[in-house]
Design a protein around this motif. Structure first.
Motif, mmCIF file in Angstrom:
data_model
loop_
_atom_site.group_PDB
_atom_site.id
_atom_site.type_symbol
_atom_site.label_atom_id
_atom_site.label_comp_id
_atom_site.label_asym_id
_atom_site.label_seq_id
_atom_site.Cartn_x
_atom_site.Cartn_y
_atom_site.Cartn_z
ATOM 1 N N GLY A 29 -42.971 62.852 -108.231
ATOM 2 C CA GLY A 29 -43.805 62.794 -109.420
ATOM 3 C C GLY A 29 -43.512 61.566 -110.264
ATOM 4 N N ALA A 30 -44.302 61.402 -111.318
ATOM 5 C CA ALA A 30 -44.227 60.210 -112.165
ATOM 6 C C ALA A 30 -42.914 60.095 -112.925
ATOM 7 C CB ALA A 30 -45.398 60.184 -113.134
ATOM 8 N N GLY A 31 -42.183 61.163 -113.047
ATOM 9 C CA GLY A 31 -40.891 61.127 -113.729
ATOM 10 C C GLY A 31 -39.752 60.780 -112.788
ATOM 11 N N ALA A 32 -40.083 60.260 -111.617
ATOM 12 C CA ALA A 32 -39.079 59.936 -110.603
ATOM 13 C C ALA A 32 -38.006 58.999 -111.160
ATOM 14 C CB ALA A 32 -39.764 59.283 -109.403
ATOM 15 N N SER A 33 -36.840 59.115 -110.610
ATOM 16 C CA SER A 33 -35.687 58.315 -111.035
ATOM 17 C C SER A 33 -35.908 56.833 -110.759
ATOM 18 C CB SER A 33 -34.444 58.798 -110.282
ATOM 19 O OG SER A 33 -33.420 57.839 -110.344
ATOM 20 N N LEU A 34 -35.763 56.024 -111.794
ATOM 21 C CA LEU A 34 -35.873 54.575 -111.626
ATOM 22 C C LEU A 34 -34.740 54.052 -110.753
ATOM 23 C CD1 LEU A 34 -36.946 53.442 -115.212
ATOM 24 C CD2 LEU A 34 -38.390 53.785 -113.193
ATOM 25 N N GLU A 35 -33.575 54.669 -110.844
ATOM 26 C CA GLU A 35 -32.446 54.263 -110.007
ATOM 27 C C GLU A 35 -32.751 54.517 -108.529
ATOM 28 O OE1 GLU A 35 -32.078 56.141 -112.857
ATOM 29 O OE2 GLU A 35 -31.354 54.438 -114.019
ATOM 30 N N GLU A 36 -33.413 55.646 -108.241
ATOM 31 C CA GLU A 36 -33.787 55.952 -106.857
ATOM 32 C C GLU A 36 -34.824 54.952 -106.359
ATOM 33 O OE1 GLU A 36 -34.206 57.754 -103.086
ATOM 34 O OE2 GLU A 36 -32.586 57.678 -104.553
ATOM 35 N N ILE A 37 -35.737 54.565 -107.210
ATOM 36 C CA ILE A 37 -36.748 53.569 -106.829
ATOM 37 C C ILE A 37 -36.066 52.245 -106.497
ATOM 38 C CG2 ILE A 37 -38.677 52.177 -107.705
ATOM 39 C CD1 ILE A 37 -39.532 54.758 -109.292
ATOM 40 N N ALA A 38 -35.154 51.805 -107.347
ATOM 41 C CA ALA A 38 -34.432 50.546 -107.100
ATOM 42 C C ALA A 38 -33.629 50.640 -105.802
ATOM 43 C CB ALA A 38 -33.513 50.221 -108.278
ATOM 44 N N ARG A 39 -32.952 51.776 -105.599
ATOM 45 C CA ARG A 39 -32.153 51.956 -104.390
ATOM 46 C C ARG A 39 -33.027 51.857 -103.143
ATOM 47 N NH1 ARG A 39 -31.095 55.273 -100.633
ATOM 48 N NH2 ARG A 39 -32.328 57.013 -101.380
ATOM 49 N N ARG A 40 -34.170 52.544 -103.145
ATOM 50 C CA ARG A 40 -35.057 52.514 -101.974
ATOM 51 C C ARG A 40 -35.657 51.135 -101.745
ATOM 52 N NH1 ARG A 40 -38.464 57.859 -101.006
ATOM 53 N NH2 ARG A 40 -36.900 59.355 -101.660
ATOM 54 N N ALA A 41 -35.832 50.393 -102.812
ATOM 55 C CA ALA A 41 -36.362 49.029 -102.679
ATOM 56 C C ALA A 41 -35.285 48.057 -102.210
ATOM 57 C CB ALA A 41 -36.946 48.561 -104.006
#
Length: 192
Positions: A29-41
């Motif tokens: 969802g839209a409240g997803a962790s920004l840290e998780e997004i950075a990690r996956r990127a």
């Protein structure tokens, strides 16, 4: 010489962040962790914040890319052999997008931007529907609002299910049988 490479690296990092954000939002969802997004990127949090000053800015980039892809696809489908099948195919992708957007729209409520995803989608749908009407493969009483409200309803109904895109496709296939006229059904794809 190092400057152009840095710009290319920065573009790649931005693209990786947007792609990762799209995947994480589809899952969490839209409240997803920004840290998780950075990690996956594959980048650090500082890189994420250097490219996107806020969560809303990142979410808008995700939505912008997704909507542009849908509009580009609609443009390509305008030359498909069967206009009814093209409309059904595109609606399948619209419901899959919306079912996995998981709160992107509401998360951007109040965010000041010139971006108008609804206008873009409405224009694309209108062009595909007009072509299907000209061909005689769609119910002549169907309006752009009808088609988009149908897609939206299916998406909202399925977005909290374990596999929202698949369930949305199944429901759309049922709805398309009522949308297309008999000649459009014969040549229409299985949107599942």
């Amino acid at each position: 010489m190092a400057e152009p490479r840095r710009r290319a690296d920065a573009r790649r990092n931005r693209d990786k962040l947007v792609a990762a954000a799209g995947a994480v939002v589809a899952e969490s969802g839209a409240g997803a962790s920004l840290e998780e997004i950075a990690r996956r990127a594959g980048v650090g949090s500082a890189t994420l914040h250097r490219h996107f000053s806020s969560r809303a800015e990142l979410l808008e980039a995700v939505l912008r890319d997704r909507v542009q892809a849908l509009c580009d696809q609609a443009e390509e489908l305008l030359t498909a052999g069967s206009a009814g099948a093209a409309l059904a195919t595109w609606l399948g992708d619209v419901v899959a997008h919306a079912a996995t957007a998981r709160g992107l729209g509401p998360a951007l409520t109040g965010y000041d931007s010139e971006f108008s995803p609804h206008k873009m989608i409405r224009t694309a749908a209108g062009r595909l529907l007009a072509r299907a009407r000209e061909e005689g493969s769609v119910n002549p009483n169907a309006t752009v609002d009808d088609v988009l409200q149908l897609a939206n309803g299916i998406s909202l109904t399925t977005e909290s299910l374990p596999d929202p895109a698949t369930r949305a496709a199944d429901l759309l296939a049922l709805a398309v049988d009522g949308l297309l006229l008999p000649s459009g059904r014969e040549s229409g794809p299985d949107v599942r």
